[in-house]
Design a protein around this motif. Structure first.
Motif, PDB file in Angstrom:
ATOM      1  N   UNK A 276       0.768  -1.103   0.033  1.00  0.00           N
ATOM      2  CA  UNK A 276       0.237   0.050   0.027  1.00  0.00           C
ATOM      3  C   UNK A 276       0.973   1.219  -0.128  1.00  0.00           C
ATOM      4  N   UNK A 277       2.018   1.136   0.449  1.00  0.00           N
ATOM      5  CA  UNK A 277       3.285   2.249   0.544  1.00  0.00           C
ATOM      6  C   UNK A 277       3.301   2.582  -0.944  1.00  0.00           C
ATOM      7  N   UNK A 278       3.533   1.566  -1.611  1.00  0.00           N
ATOM      8  CA  UNK A 278       4.056   1.970  -3.004  1.00  0.00           C
ATOM      9  C   UNK A 278       2.895   2.540  -3.891  1.00  0.00           C
ATOM     10  N   UNK A 279       1.751   1.873  -3.534  1.00  0.00           N
ATOM     11  CA  UNK A 279       0.702   2.208  -4.311  1.00  0.00           C
ATOM     12  C   UNK A 279       0.300   3.396  -3.882  1.00  0.00           C
ATOM     13  N   UNK A 280       0.249   3.923  -2.893  1.00  0.00           N
ATOM     14  CA  UNK A 280      -0.094   5.381  -2.387  1.00  0.00           C
ATOM     15  C   UNK A 280       0.883   6.276  -3.030  1.00  0.00           C
ATOM     16  N   UNK A 281       2.255   5.859  -3.047  1.00  0.00           N
ATOM     17  CA  UNK A 281       3.253   6.893  -3.541  1.00  0.00           C
ATOM     18  C   UNK A 281       2.954   7.152  -5.018  1.00  0.00           C
ATOM     19  N   UNK A 282       2.786   5.747  -5.917  1.00  0.00           N
ATOM     20  CA  UNK A 282       2.555   5.878  -7.037  1.00  0.00           C
ATOM     21  C   UNK A 282       1.262   6.744  -7.558  1.00  0.00           C
ATOM     22  N   UNK A 283       0.299   6.552  -6.846  1.00  0.00           N
ATOM     23  CA  UNK A 283      -0.966   7.174  -6.967  1.00  0.00           C
ATOM     24  C   UNK A 283      -0.770   8.674  -7.274  1.00  0.00           C
ATOM     25  N   UNK A 284       0.040   9.178  -5.994  1.00  0.00           N
ATOM     26  CA  UNK A 284       0.403  10.610  -5.620  1.00  0.00           C
ATOM     27  C   UNK A 284       1.172  11.120  -6.823  1.00  0.00           C
ATOM     28  N   UNK A 285       2.192  10.625  -6.955  1.00  0.00           N
ATOM     29  CA  UNK A 285       3.145  10.958  -7.954  1.00  0.00           C
ATOM     30  C   UNK A 285       2.314  11.111  -9.511  1.00  0.00           C
ATOM     31  N   UNK A 286       1.573  10.153  -9.745  1.00  0.00           N
ATOM     32  CA  UNK A 286       1.012  10.162 -11.255  1.00  0.00           C
ATOM     33  C   UNK A 286      -0.101  11.443 -11.124  1.00  0.00           C
ATOM     34  N   UNK A 287      -0.595  11.483 -10.140  1.00  0.00           N
ATOM     35  CA  UNK A 287      -1.638  12.763 -10.052  1.00  0.00           C
ATOM     36  C   UNK A 287      -1.078  14.153 -10.026  1.00  0.00           C
ATOM     37  N   UNK A 288      -0.094  14.132  -9.292  1.00  0.00           N
ATOM     38  CA  UNK A 288       0.988  15.328  -9.305  1.00  0.00           C
ATOM     39  C   UNK A 288       1.682  15.567 -10.725  1.00  0.00           C
ATOM     40  N   UNK A 289       2.106  14.633 -11.419  1.00  0.00           N
ATOM     41  CA  UNK A 289       2.467  14.865 -12.460  1.00  0.00           C
ATOM     42  C   UNK A 289       1.879  15.390 -13.570  1.00  0.00           C
ATOM     43  N   UNK A 290       0.659  15.168 -13.606  1.00  0.00           N
ATOM     44  CA  UNK A 290      -0.327  15.306 -14.788  1.00  0.00           C
ATOM     45  C   UNK A 290      -1.107  16.764 -14.254  1.00  0.00           C
ATOM     46  N   UNK A 291      -0.912  16.981 -12.894  1.00  0.00           N
ATOM     47  CA  UNK A 291      -1.725  18.322 -12.473  1.00  0.00           C
ATOM     48  C   UNK A 291      -1.209  19.389 -13.109  1.00  0.00           C
ATOM     49  N   UNK A 292       0.254  19.663 -13.626  1.00  0.00           N
ATOM     50  CA  UNK A 292       0.681  20.795 -14.328  1.00  0.00           C
ATOM     51  C   UNK A 292       1.123  22.080 -13.336  1.00  0.00           C
ATOM     52  N   UNK A 293       0.916  21.646 -12.041  1.00  0.00           N
ATOM     53  CA  UNK A 293       0.977  22.949 -11.411  1.00  0.00           C
ATOM     54  C   UNK A 293       2.149  22.548 -10.476  1.00  0.00           C
ATOM     55  N   UNK A 294       3.301  21.538 -10.619  1.00  0.00           N
ATOM     56  CA  UNK A 294       4.088  21.336  -9.936  1.00  0.00           C
ATOM     57  C   UNK A 294       5.626  21.139 -10.563  1.00  0.00           C
ATOM     58  N   UNK A 295       6.628  21.773 -10.037  1.00  0.00           N
ATOM     59  CA  UNK A 295       8.039  21.620 -10.831  1.00  0.00           C
ATOM     60  C   UNK A 295       8.927  20.676 -10.108  1.00  0.00           C
ATOM     61  N   UNK A 296       8.516  19.991  -8.903  1.00  0.00           N
ATOM     62  CA  UNK A 296       9.204  19.241  -8.145  1.00  0.00           C
ATOM     63  C   UNK A 296       8.190  18.568  -7.289  1.00  0.00           C
ATOM     64  N   UNK A 297       8.402  17.036  -7.112  1.00  0.00           N
ATOM     65  CA  UNK A 297       7.743  16.208  -6.077  1.00  0.00           C
ATOM     66  C   UNK A 297       8.832  15.443  -5.357  1.00  0.00           C
ATOM     67  N   UNK A 298       8.497  15.540  -3.910  1.00  0.00           N
ATOM     68  CA  UNK A 298       9.393  15.118  -2.960  1.00  0.00           C
ATOM     69  C   UNK A 298       8.630  13.967  -2.046  1.00  0.00           C
ATOM     70  N   UNK A 299       8.965  12.643  -2.270  1.00  0.00           N
ATOM     71  CA  UNK A 299       8.367  11.609  -1.435  1.00  0.00           C
ATOM     72  C   UNK A 299       9.195  10.913  -0.429  1.00  0.00           C
ATOM     73  N   UNK A 300       8.466  10.440   0.731  1.00  0.00           N
ATOM     74  CA  UNK A 300       9.159   9.749   1.610  1.00  0.00           C
ATOM     75  C   UNK A 300       9.831   8.371   1.107  1.00  0.00           C
ATOM     76  N   UNK A 301       9.023   8.073  -0.214  1.00  0.00           N
ATOM     77  CA  UNK A 301       9.567   6.784  -0.608  1.00  0.00           C
ATOM     78  C   UNK A 301      10.581   7.095  -1.882  1.00  0.00           C
TER      79      UNK A 301
END
Ligand code: P6P
Length: 336
Positions: A69-94
């Protein structure tokens, strides 16, 4: 009388309208985070039924067992954030390193003016025991001019946060966020798939009767902290002693309870781990922003958490957070 239903998105837009200069990007980003967390909530709630329980056999950057579930949550958030268009960088515990994101444009107007830190599924070691776990996030404006985000964009003091929040996956799914104008909580109504406003302008009681700390580490604490916790357990009704001990072992669950009812949560440094266990950028800072907006206090025992200068994405910090008078009293004990 008809109860006014305010969805999270309506609340975010109402907040945005208070800033005439707002472009709506932060509102869209918060809505994107909420959507990702609704998807994570679905899987967390089904984890007992599908094969997402148990160990992947992988380890994360900190050598900790990573649950699926850790990996799933990380992947879900990264995918959503990458397509949002509002971010230039994403940092995750994972992720050991931050993820730079290619800048996007609306016409010739550059977007991607934010960066985000998140702990995709905090408390995940409790997944199999059906204990509440959560997603924590923290948003800053970029400091670099253009292009993909930089490490400098990711290493900013907590005082620079423009928004922070968490989603707790428990008996219900609740999202709590602040953009610097109070703290607001929303409960997910799964029948309509909307987060509905449940708590507006949450204020934590100035003094409590509850403390949260892992007393199994008592022998490793310094004497000043031992004196404080021993004092909390003494019998003195004039000072509301003894306090009650409440410790779930899941940061978001302990924090959320203390935010609503009052309390002090402590994860100190000790003789084995001088900087404790919790991470500054995606645990302490967002919760510190929230607690100060709710009238509470957050320190590392000496310094305000939001003033700590980050030097590393995964830097740890001692954390003392909650009711203002309790944290101030704790600081006085530590300074003796
Ligand atoms: P301990 C969960 O693993 C976590 O990261 C936080 O959610 C929680 O507050 C803390 O660790 C609990 O740590 O050492 O008391 O088990």
């Amino acid at each position: 009388m008809l109860r006014k239903f305010t969805t999270l998105y309506r609340h975010i837009i109402d907040e945005e309208r208070k800033y005439p200069e707002a472009t709506g990007e932060l509102s869209d980003l918060l809505a994107d985070i909420a959507l990702a967390c609704k998807i994570i909530s679905l899987e967390v709630n089904r984890a007992g039924l599908i094969d997402l329980m148990g160990i992947t056999g992988n380890e994360n950057v900190h050598g900790e067992q990573v649950k699926k579930l850790d990996e799933y949550a990380h992947d879900t958030l990264v995918r959503a954030m990458e397509v949002s268009g509002h971010l230039c960088a994403i940092a995750s515990e994972e992720s050991e390193n931050f993820i730079p994101v290619k800048e996007k444009f609306m016409g010739n107007r550059p977007m991607s003016k934010y960066i985000i830190h998140f702990d995709p599924l905090d408390g995940s070691s409790n997944i199999d025991a059906n204990i509440s776990i959560g997603t924590i996030f923290s948003i800053y404006k970029r400091v670099s001019d253009s292009g993909p985000g930089t490490l400098e964009d990711c290493l900013q003091c907590g005082t620079k946060q423009v928004a922070a929040g968490y989603v707790i996956y428990g008996s219900s799914t609740i999202m709590v966020y602040t953009t610097g104008r109070g703290v607001h909580g929303f409960t997910l109504d799964p029948t309509v798939g909307e987060f509905l406003l449940f708590y507006e302008n949450i204020q934590i009681p100035k003094r409590s009767k509850t403390y949260s700390i892992n007393e199994g580490n008592y022998s490793k604490w310094n004497q000043e902290l031992k004196n404080y916790v021993d004092d909390l357990k003494s019998v003195d009704s004039s000072r509301r002693r003894p306090y009650s001990a409440r410790y779930v072992g899941s940061l978001v669950a302990d924090f959320h309870r203390n935010l609503l009812y009052g309390g002090i949560f402590m994860y100190p440094g000790d003789s084995k781990n001088p900087n404790g266990k919790l991470r500054l950028l995606y645990e302490a800072n967002p919760l510190a922003f929230i607690i100060e907006q709710a009238g509470g206090r957050a320190s590392d025992g000496k310094e305000r958490i939001l003033d700590v200068v980050p030097l590393d994405l995964h830097q740890k910090t001692p954390l003392f957070i909650g009711s203002e008078e309790d944290v101030l009293e704790l600081e006085r004990f530590l300074s003796n």
